[in-house]
Design a protein around this motif. Structure first.
Motif, PDB file in Angstrom:
ATOM      1  N   ASN A  18     -18.050  10.786-168.064  1.00  0.00           N
ATOM      2  CA  ASN A  18     -17.830   9.353-167.845  1.00  0.00           C
ATOM      3  C   ASN A  18     -18.874   8.512-168.571  1.00  0.00           C
ATOM      4  O   ASN A  18     -18.558   7.494-169.198  1.00  0.00           O
ATOM      5  CB  ASN A  18     -17.859   9.029-166.345  1.00  0.00           C
ATOM      6  CG  ASN A  18     -16.751   9.710-165.570  1.00  0.00           C
ATOM      7  OD1 ASN A  18     -16.771  10.925-165.387  1.00  0.00           O
ATOM      8  ND2 ASN A  18     -15.779   8.932-165.122  1.00  0.00           N
ATOM      9  N   HIS A  35     -16.754   0.800-163.945  1.00  0.00           N
ATOM     10  CA  HIS A  35     -16.611   2.228-164.245  1.00  0.00           C
ATOM     11  C   HIS A  35     -17.769   3.079-163.721  1.00  0.00           C
ATOM     12  O   HIS A  35     -17.604   3.884-162.795  1.00  0.00           O
ATOM     13  CB  HIS A  35     -16.445   2.400-165.757  1.00  0.00           C
ATOM     14  CG  HIS A  35     -16.308   3.819-166.185  1.00  0.00           C
ATOM     15  ND1 HIS A  35     -16.742   4.275-167.414  1.00  0.00           N
ATOM     16  CD2 HIS A  35     -15.796   4.903-165.551  1.00  0.00           C
ATOM     17  CE1 HIS A  35     -16.494   5.559-167.517  1.00  0.00           C
ATOM     18  NE2 HIS A  35     -15.921   5.966-166.411  1.00  0.00           N
ATOM     19  N   GLY A  82     -18.007   6.133-171.663  1.00  0.00           N
ATOM     20  CA  GLY A  82     -18.287   4.703-171.538  1.00  0.00           C
ATOM     21  C   GLY A  82     -19.119   4.196-172.687  1.00  0.00           C
ATOM     22  O   GLY A  82     -18.872   3.109-173.232  1.00  0.00           O
ATOM     23  N   HIS A 134     -12.495  -4.189-167.618  1.00  0.00           N
ATOM     24  CA  HIS A 134     -12.848  -3.606-168.915  1.00  0.00           C
ATOM     25  C   HIS A 134     -11.814  -3.964-169.983  1.00  0.00           C
ATOM     26  O   HIS A 134     -12.168  -4.206-171.141  1.00  0.00           O
ATOM     27  CB  HIS A 134     -12.982  -2.086-168.784  1.00  0.00           C
ATOM     28  CG  HIS A 134     -14.181  -1.655-167.996  1.00  0.00           C
ATOM     29  ND1 HIS A 134     -15.452  -1.669-168.517  1.00  0.00           N
ATOM     30  CD2 HIS A 134     -14.312  -1.205-166.720  1.00  0.00           C
ATOM     31  CE1 HIS A 134     -16.316  -1.239-167.610  1.00  0.00           C
ATOM     32  NE2 HIS A 134     -15.639  -0.962-166.508  1.00  0.00           N
ATOM     33  N   MET A 194     -10.581   6.058-169.041  1.00  0.00           N
ATOM     34  CA  MET A 194     -11.519   5.854-167.935  1.00  0.00           C
ATOM     35  C   MET A 194     -10.834   6.095-166.596  1.00  0.00           C
ATOM     36  O   MET A 194     -11.436   6.641-165.661  1.00  0.00           O
ATOM     37  CB  MET A 194     -12.070   4.420-167.954  1.00  0.00           C
ATOM     38  CG  MET A 194     -12.989   4.096-169.100  1.00  0.00           C
ATOM     39  SD  MET A 194     -13.636   2.407-168.930  1.00  0.00           S
ATOM     40  CE  MET A 194     -14.529   2.263-170.480  1.00  0.00           C
TER      41      MET A 194
END
Length: 316
Positions: free
Chosen positions: A199, A185, A203, A109, A163
């Protein structure tokens, strides 16, 4: 009445197994061939590009410096993903610790967001070069370049780090078998036995404030660039300006289109077999690092001439 208290202990997995491409296990050896070939091309092509830019003083300009950074990020992204995939294909060695999985997804990421930022800086470079050519060196000074690159890296760091904390708080008590060649993720979070709404929303938030925002700014900059190009009185000047933007536009399309396609397939392609999703995700990681040095090597005259000299004429 006697009441019996039953203690239920939730065991959180700390070790996982990446399964590669489920459903195509008998084809893993054949699938490994393009992976291995691509990795060799990434290492050789991007390393040669970095070497050429560093050693040729005529290429010490903002555009080539950004290109050099992009090549370094391509090598990082490929190195953090392809060797692990090859170990799965060749040796069925898919074991990875939770911390190792989180480390891998952090770099995936981080490099993806950083590459998006570098592409934005390259668009800004073309905007200044075409719209304000006489002030180019005054605006893009070494200090500005360093600060811009540091801003991009810090943006990636500060958006990806949360994250890690969001994943570390989750207990993984469902399964420790991950049907993929890499960790990412939401792909990891969905195997948690707790709510992952935070999450998911975080994201999406990161995607919007980084990649989506970069795309909007890049498109806006190219509207202005193209308007300025077509206002030029000379056809030769228009052709030269379009040629300088051509390689950057190709790299932008190669970077963003596969990513957008993957997102659309994951969102709407519910009937598509899982192994197709995994193959598409891997292709999106493989294509840009392989093609970037080839595109710039072919379309950028200075780089092409320098590479030709190093590989052929110098040996005479």
């Amino acid at each position: 009445m006697n009441m019996t208290i039953i203690n239920i202990t939730v065991i959180s997995h700390t070790f996982f197994y990446l399964l590669g491409i489920p459903g195509l296990e008998d084809q893993h050896i054949w699938i490994s061939i393009p992976f291995f070939t691509s990795y060799i091309i990434v290492l050789l092509g991007n390393s040669l590009l970095i070497f050429v830019v560093i050693t040729d003083h005529s290429l010490h300009e903002p555009m080539y410096i950004f290109l050099c950074i992009l090549a370094g990020l391509d090598i990082t992204l490929s190195t953090i993903t392809i060797p692990k995939a090859l170990s799965i294909f060749w040796f069925n060695s898919g074991g990875i610790s939770l911390d190792g999985c989180i480390t891998q997804l952090f770099f995936i990421h981080f490099t993806f967001i950083a590459e998006s930022g570098i592409l934005l800086l390259m668009a800004f470079d073309r905007y200044i070069a075409i719209c304000y050519p006489l002030r180019y060196t005054m605006i893009l000074t070494p200090s500005v370049i360093i600060k811009s690159c540091m801003t991009i890296y810090l943006r990636s760091l500060f958006t990806v780090c949360p994250m890690i904390f969001l994943l570390k708080r989750l207990p993984f008590c469902k399964t420790n078998l991950l049907p993929h060649t890499l960790c990412e993720h939401i792909g990891l979070a969905k195997y948690a036995c707790a709510s992952i709404q935070v999450n998911i929303w975080y994201g999406l938030f990161v995607l919007v404030i980084t990649v989506v925002l970069d795309i909007i700014l890049i498109v806006a900059s190219y509207f202005v660039i193209l308007h300025a190009i077509f206002q030029m009185p000379s056809q030769d000047a228009r052709h030269k300006a379009l040629n300088t933007c051509g390689s950057h536009i190709c790299v932008i399309l190669l970077f963003y289109i596969p990513g957008v396609f993957t997102a659309l397939v994951q969102r709407f392609g519910k009937q598509i077999p899982p192994h197709v999703h995994i193959l598409i995700a891997n292709v999106c990681i493989l294509i840009p690092p392989v093609m970037n040095p080839i595109i710039y090597g072919i379309k950028t005259k200075q780089i092409k001439n320098r590479v030709s000299y190093l590989l052929f004429e110098r040996q005479r």
